[in-house]
Design an enzyme around this catalytic site. Sequence first.
Site, PDB file in Angstrom:
ATOM      1  CB  THR A  13      -0.932  -0.013   1.232  1.00  0.00           C
ATOM      2  OG1 THR A  13      -1.868  -1.066   1.055  1.00  0.00           O
ATOM      3  CG2 THR A  13      -1.683   1.294   1.400  1.00  0.00           C
ATOM      4  CB  SER A  25       2.336  -8.233   0.876  1.00  0.00           C
ATOM      5  OG  SER A  25       1.237  -8.152   1.733  1.00  0.00           O
ATOM      6  CB  SER A  26      -2.524 -10.746  -0.754  1.00  0.00           C
ATOM      7  OG  SER A  26      -2.821  -9.729  -1.659  1.00  0.00           O
ATOM      8  CB  THR A  56      -0.046  -4.279   6.135  1.00  0.00           C
ATOM      9  OG1 THR A  56      -1.281  -4.221   5.417  1.00  0.00           O
ATOM     10  CG2 THR A  56       0.554  -2.897   6.245  1.00  0.00           C
ATOM     11  CG  ASP A  57      -3.045  -7.705   3.035  1.00  0.00           C
ATOM     12  OD1 ASP A  57      -3.498  -7.097   4.031  1.00  0.00           O
ATOM     13  OD2 ASP A  57      -3.511  -7.562   1.894  1.00  0.00           O
ATOM     14  CB  THR A  59       0.443 -11.602  14.473  1.00  0.00           C
ATOM     15  OG1 THR A  59      -0.487 -12.273  13.640  1.00  0.00           O
ATOM     16  CG2 THR A  59      -0.273 -11.048  15.684  1.00  0.00           C
ATOM     17  CB  CYS A  96      -5.273 -17.962  21.983  1.00  0.00           C
ATOM     18  SG  CYS A  96      -6.631 -18.992  22.507  1.00  0.00           S
TER      19      CYS A  96
HETATM   20  N1  ASP Z   1      -2.937  -5.560   0.129  1.00  0.00           N
HETATM   21  C1  ASP Z   1      -1.888  -4.698   0.609  1.00  0.00           C
HETATM   22  C2  ASP Z   1      -0.607  -5.503   0.658  1.00  0.00           C
HETATM   23  O1  ASP Z   1      -0.449  -6.312   1.539  1.00  0.00           O
HETATM   24  C3  ASP Z   1      -2.238  -4.143   1.941  1.00  0.00           C
HETATM   25  C4  ASP Z   1      -1.232  -3.208   2.554  1.00  0.00           C
HETATM   26  O2  ASP Z   1      -0.120  -3.031   2.127  1.00  0.00           O
HETATM   27  O3  ASP Z   1      -1.588  -2.597   3.600  1.00  0.00           O
HETATM   28  O4  ASP Z   1       0.242  -5.358  -0.195  1.00  0.00           O
END
Ligand code: ASP
Length: 338
Positions: free
Chosen positions: A14, A60-61, A91-92, A162, A275
Site C-alpha cells: 500500500t 503482498s497477498s 501489510t497483509d 502478527t 489464541c
Molecule cells: N494488500 C496490501 C498488501 O499487503 C495491503 C497493505 O499493504 O496494507 O500489499
Amino acid sequence: MSKKHICIIHTGGTIGMIRSAHGYLPKIGYLETVLDTIADLKDESMPRYTFYEMNPLLDSSDMAVNDWNKIGEEIANRYNDYDGFVVLHGTDTMAYTASALSFMLKNLNKPVVLTGSQIPLCEVRSDGQDNLITSLIIASDARVKEVCLYFGGRLLRGNRATKMSADGLLAFDSPNCPRLAEAGITIRYLPAPPPPQVSDAPLTLCKFEDVPIGVLKVFPGISFPIFDKLMTEKLRGIVLETFGAGNIPGEGDSLLPIIRKAFNAGSVVTVCSQCPQGTVSLGTYATSSPLKEAGAVSGYDMTTESAVAKLYYLFSQGHSKEEIKRLMEENLRGELTK
Ligand code: ASP
C-alpha cells in the site's frame, strides 16, 4: 561522524500504491519520485539512503516463497555496503516475510526493518511517511541486530509480529513478546527478551525451497478424515491451529492415526494455538496429550506465520524429520518461549 547509509528495498504494498479503476495497485518508478518530495527525508538528522525497487512490485497477498528468497538475496548481496535495511512491504503478509527473513538471514548482525502503511502515501492522512522515517532511524541504530517490524509507533521482533487490524493504523503487535521499542516523542528501546543469538560469523543466506506446507484450523465439528490424504500424502509440514493450549475435538480419535501416518510418511505436524496470546501446552488437558504421543510437536507460543516460515526453513536445510521435530521446539531466532 559520517552519516549512516541505509538501503531501502521496495517490494510493493500500500505505501507506494496509486489509485486505479480497480483499486490501489503498485507502480514501478512511482515511490522513488514521491520520496524525493519529502523534505524530512533530507533533514540533517536523517541517515542517507539508497532506494532499490523490486520488479515486479507486489501486493503482498501475491507473495510466495520465491519472493522471500529474492528479498533475502537483495539484502545478502548488499549486506556489507550498508549499515541497515528498510524493507517496504504490504501489510497483509508482512509478518510472514519478517518471519521468513529471520530464519533465512543466518548470523544477521545489522538492523533489517520491515514497514509499510495502511493508507498509501498518495492519500492525505497516510501513515506511510512516519512509518518510513522512523524505520530509517531505527535501521541506523546499531543496537538493533535482527529482523524487526516497525508500524504505528511499535518496533516488534519480526518473527513474533502478527497483523492485528485490517483497517487500524496500529495494525501490528507481538502479543507473546514485549515490544522492542516504542516511538513517541522519542524512540524508547525497551528491555527486550533475550535477543536471538548474534554472531560475528559472516551472514549466510539460507534460501527456502518450495516445500508443500499447510495450515489446518481446527473448528467445532471438524471431520479430520476429510484431510487424511492431504496430511499424509501431499504436505510435508503442517501447522495445526488448535483451540486454546493445544486442544482438539473428539480426543483426537480420528486425527491421531492421521498424524502417525503423516509422520511415518515424513511430515511434521506442529501444534499452534488459535489464541494470539499464550502458549500451547500439550498434555495439560486430555484433549491435547495424545497429540504429542502421536508424533506432533509443540509450537509453544509461536505465531502461525513463524511456524510456517520455520517449517520452510528446516525442510530446506535438508534435516531429517526427527531433527526437524526437535528443532521446531527449539528457540532458533527468538521465535518461541519454552
Ligand atoms: N494488500 C496490501 C498488501 O499487503 C495491503 C497493505 O499493504 O496494507 O500489499
